[in-house]
Design a protein around this motif. Structure first.
Motif, short mmCIF file in Angstrom:
data_model
loop_
_atom_site.label_atom_id
_atom_site.label_comp_id
_atom_site.label_asym_id
_atom_site.label_seq_id
_atom_site.Cartn_x
_atom_site.Cartn_y
_atom_site.Cartn_z
N ILE A 50 0.78 -1.18 0.04
CA ILE A 50 0.16 0.09 -0.03
C ILE A 50 0.90 1.17 0.00
CG2 ILE A 50 -1.82 1.30 1.33
CD1 ILE A 50 -2.51 -1.43 0.05
N ALA A 51 1.87 1.17 0.74
CA ALA A 51 2.76 2.50 0.92
C ALA A 51 3.41 2.67 -0.39
CB ALA A 51 3.67 2.43 2.04
N ILE A 59 1.98 10.57 -2.96
CA ILE A 59 1.92 10.55 -1.68
C ILE A 59 3.48 10.41 -1.03
CG2 ILE A 59 1.10 10.04 0.58
CD1 ILE A 59 -1.48 9.43 -0.80
N HIS A 60 3.90 11.17 -0.27
CA HIS A 60 5.33 10.92 0.15
C HIS A 60 5.59 11.34 1.61
CE1 HIS A 60 6.37 11.05 -4.11
NE2 HIS A 60 5.77 12.35 -4.30
N THR A 61 4.33 11.07 2.44
CA THR A 61 4.51 11.16 3.96
C THR A 61 3.69 10.15 4.38
OG1 THR A 61 4.83 13.38 3.88
CG2 THR A 61 4.53 12.77 5.79
N PHE A 62 4.28 9.36 5.45
CA PHE A 62 3.54 8.23 5.87
C PHE A 62 3.48 8.26 7.69
CE2 PHE A 62 5.04 7.40 1.85
CZ PHE A 62 3.95 6.65 1.16
N ALA A 63 2.67 7.59 7.98
CA ALA A 63 2.72 7.54 9.50
C ALA A 63 2.69 6.16 9.97
CB ALA A 63 1.56 8.26 10.03
N VAL A 64 3.33 5.64 11.16
CA VAL A 64 3.26 4.25 11.41
C VAL A 64 3.30 4.15 12.95
CG1 VAL A 64 4.47 3.21 9.55
CG2 VAL A 64 5.76 3.98 11.43
N SER A 65 3.05 3.14 13.53
CA SER A 65 3.08 3.27 14.80
C SER A 65 4.16 3.05 15.69
CB SER A 65 2.16 1.91 15.36
OG SER A 65 1.99 1.79 16.85
N SER A 66 5.26 2.24 14.93
CA SER A 66 6.36 1.69 15.72
C SER A 66 7.69 1.93 14.76
CB SER A 66 6.37 0.48 16.42
OG SER A 66 5.98 -0.46 15.18
N VAL A 67 8.83 1.77 15.25
CA VAL A 67 10.14 1.76 14.73
C VAL A 67 10.07 0.53 13.50
CG1 VAL A 67 11.44 0.76 16.20
CG2 VAL A 67 12.41 2.26 14.45
N ASP A 68 9.61 -0.68 14.06
CA ASP A 68 9.76 -1.86 13.00
C ASP A 68 8.68 -1.78 11.84
OD1 ASP A 68 7.89 -2.15 15.62
OD2 ASP A 68 7.19 -3.72 14.25
N GLU A 69 7.72 -0.95 12.01
CA GLU A 69 6.70 -0.61 11.17
C GLU A 69 7.52 0.14 10.14
OE1 GLU A 69 2.26 -1.41 12.92
OE2 GLU A 69 3.13 0.60 12.62
N LEU A 73 8.76 -0.45 5.82
CA LEU A 73 8.56 0.40 4.56
C LEU A 73 10.15 0.78 4.00
CD1 LEU A 73 5.70 2.79 5.72
CD2 LEU A 73 5.70 0.51 5.00
N ARG A 74 11.09 1.03 4.77
CA ARG A 74 12.34 1.52 4.18
C ARG A 74 12.85 0.18 3.53
NH1 ARG A 74 11.46 6.50 4.18
NH2 ARG A 74 12.42 7.71 5.54
N ARG A 75 12.44 -1.10 4.18
CA ARG A 75 13.21 -2.19 3.55
C ARG A 75 12.61 -2.33 2.13
NH1 ARG A 75 12.11 -4.66 8.96
NH2 ARG A 75 14.27 -4.86 9.84
N VAL A 76 11.60 -1.89 1.78
CA VAL A 76 10.91 -1.99 0.43
C VAL A 76 10.97 -0.92 -0.41
CG1 VAL A 76 9.21 -3.82 1.19
CG2 VAL A 76 8.72 -1.54 0.97
N GLY A 77 11.92 0.17 0.22
CA GLY A 77 12.41 1.38 -0.71
C GLY A 77 11.32 2.55 -0.81
N VAL A 78 10.54 2.71 0.21
CA VAL A 78 9.90 3.72 0.49
C VAL A 78 10.79 4.60 1.15
CG1 VAL A 78 8.04 4.97 2.06
CG2 VAL A 78 7.68 2.55 1.01
N SER A 79 10.78 5.84 0.26
CA SER A 79 11.87 6.97 0.56
C SER A 79 11.18 8.12 1.07
CB SER A 79 12.64 7.30 -0.59
OG SER A 79 11.65 7.82 -1.69
N GLY A 80 9.58 8.32 1.22
CA GLY A 80 9.46 9.38 2.02
C GLY A 80 9.44 9.52 3.26
N ASP A 81 8.82 10.92 3.88
CA ASP A 81 9.18 10.82 5.28
C ASP A 81 8.12 9.94 6.00
OD1 ASP A 81 10.81 12.78 5.29
OD2 ASP A 81 9.28 14.64 5.23
N ILE A 82 8.52 9.07 7.12
CA ILE A 82 7.80 8.27 7.87
C ILE A 82 7.83 9.00 9.24
CG2 ILE A 82 7.42 6.01 8.60
CD1 ILE A 82 9.17 5.24 6.38
N LEU A 83 6.67 9.14 9.81
CA LEU A 83 6.66 9.62 11.30
C LEU A 83 6.21 8.51 12.08
CD1 LEU A 83 6.39 11.81 13.37
CD2 LEU A 83 4.04 12.00 12.63
N ILE A 84 6.81 8.10 13.21
CA ILE A 84 6.57 6.99 13.95
C ILE A 84 5.54 7.73 15.16
CG2 ILE A 84 7.46 5.52 15.74
CD1 ILE A 84 10.12 5.63 14.21
N LEU A 85 4.15 7.17 15.15
CA LEU A 85 3.48 7.69 15.87
C LEU A 85 3.48 7.49 17.39
CD1 LEU A 85 0.31 7.64 13.75
CD2 LEU A 85 1.46 9.64 14.21
#
Length: 384
Positions: A50-51, A59-69, A73-85
């Motif tokens: 989905i990301a 869409i280049h900004t994402f939010a997740v619950s935790s660092v492992d989430e 995303l980073r492991r599959v190449g998501v390069s946008g900003d990721i906010l850990i909520l």
């Protein structure tokens, strides 16, 4: 005709997701951007797929619950900003630097710990400040007497933090009665007071955001980000809750399993653990290769919950087992091993929505979708 894919599976319509994004955009202020919330495996739909889909479509900004989430995303190449909520333990602070992640600075004490770590490595760690305006969960508590403002200001002043935003979270944006409308309005007022104080102190707040999915549906606000989660997937938490807007959302997820065995049982025959179902007449029973280990809630056993077989509704009977459940298919001809059962989705002219399951449990759609377990494979439609 529905086709079998494996013993049980989920299908996700990527075209529906892109359609839903466009519907969300119609509800936004022209200057607001989408921060896509893909926590909890994108509510059971598959976070990485989905990301990537969303990033490839603007869409280049994402939010997740935790660092492992975030790392997923980073492991599959998501390069946008990721906010850990949520909370990142200090032992994992290094990932915030290595993977260029945004952390929720959820309290002054916590922000100081992050700052100390960044100081030791001679870097700045990026993040947003969470302000608790009434959710009562995480964040620096801000009240009518402006208690908490000095803590917020102090986080901005920590030398080794790059505070790039500030946010809050609605607790009853889905409720439209007078009391809860007033409560949400008060949350907005408190958030605005914080922003005004920062302006007076000549502190640039960074990106501002407060609207979750129901905040988007029911409130027209003018902040930098909105945070839809379920809306991207085409559902709300509860189909019966009225909303102020009228979007044309399409549920992206359907859920299926195969029939593994069909038999005819005689009157007084019992089905499944506990013998809670006793046949009153001769019945044709299909065993379906899905159970509570796949996310089918055991609570709906013998509740009248139905599934679709050959486009017709059939009741689940007996206790749902770990890997299997039984369905009464007496009124359907030519049912056989390998036929597809639809738990969620369309078959012919009939449709079962996730909301039907949620009401039987009872729970909300967020919870029900997250229950679909990791052992159920996800398949994704081709993009049109």
């Amino acid at each position: 005709m529905l086709q079998s894919k494996t013993r049980a599976w989920v299908s996700v319509d990527r075209n529906a997701i892109l359609h839903n994004v466009e519907e969300i955009k119609k509800l936004l202020d022209e200057d607001s951007e989408i921060m896509a919330v893909v926590k909890a495996n994108a509510y059971g739909h598959g976070d990485t797929v989905i990301a990537k889909l969303l990033e490839n479509n603007g869409i280049h900004t994402f939010a997740v619950s935790s660092v492992d989430e975030a790392l997923n995303l980073r492991r599959v190449g998501v390069s946008g900003d990721i906010l850990i909520l949520g909370y990142t333990p200090p032992v994992h602070f290094h990932y915030l630097i290595e993977e260029n992640l945004l952390q929720n600075f959820l309290s002054l004490d916590y922000a100081k710990k992050v700052n100390e770590f960044a100081l030791a490595y001679g870097v700045k760690i990026r993040g947003h400040i969470k302000v608790d305006t009434g959710m009562g969960r995480l964040g620096i508590r801000y009240t009518d007497d402006e208690d908490g403002y000095e803590d917020i200001k102090a986080v901005y002043q920590l030398e080794h933090l790059a505070v790039e935003g500030i946010f809050s979270h609605f607790s009853v944006a889905d409720e439209l009665d007078e009391e809860n409308l007033n409560y949400t309005s008060h949350q907005i007022e408190l958030f605005e007071k914080v922003l005004e104080r920062l302006k007076e102190d000549k502190i640039e707040p960074g990106k501002r955001h407060i609207q979750n999915s129901y905040g988007i549906l029911n409130y027209k606000l003018h902040y930098d980000f909105v945070r839809p989660g379920l809306l991207i997937l085409g559902v709300t938490s509860d189909d019966a809750i009225p909303i102020k807007s009228n979007p044309d959302f399409i549920p992206a997820l359907s859920w299926h399993a195969n029939i593994s065995y069909v038999k005819t049982v005689q009157p007084e025959s019992s089905i499944s653990y506990g013998r809670h179902y006793i046949a009153k007449s001769e019945r044709k029973i299909a065993t379906v290769s899905i159970g509570y280990a796949d996310g089918v809630p055991r609570e709906v056993s013998n509740s009248g919950m139905e599934v679709l077989v050959h486009g017709k509704r059939c009741p689940i009977i007996g206790n749902i087992c770990m890997d299997q459940m039984m369905v009464d298919v007496s009124d359907i001809d030519d049912v056989c091993e390998g036929d597809v059962v639809t738990l969620v989705g369309k078959d012919g002219d009939e449709q079962i929505k996730i909301d039907e399951w949620s009401r039987k449990v009872p729970t909300i759609n967020n919870d029900m979708l997250c229950r679909i377990s990791a052992r159920v494979p996800r398949f994704y439609s081709r993009l049109k």
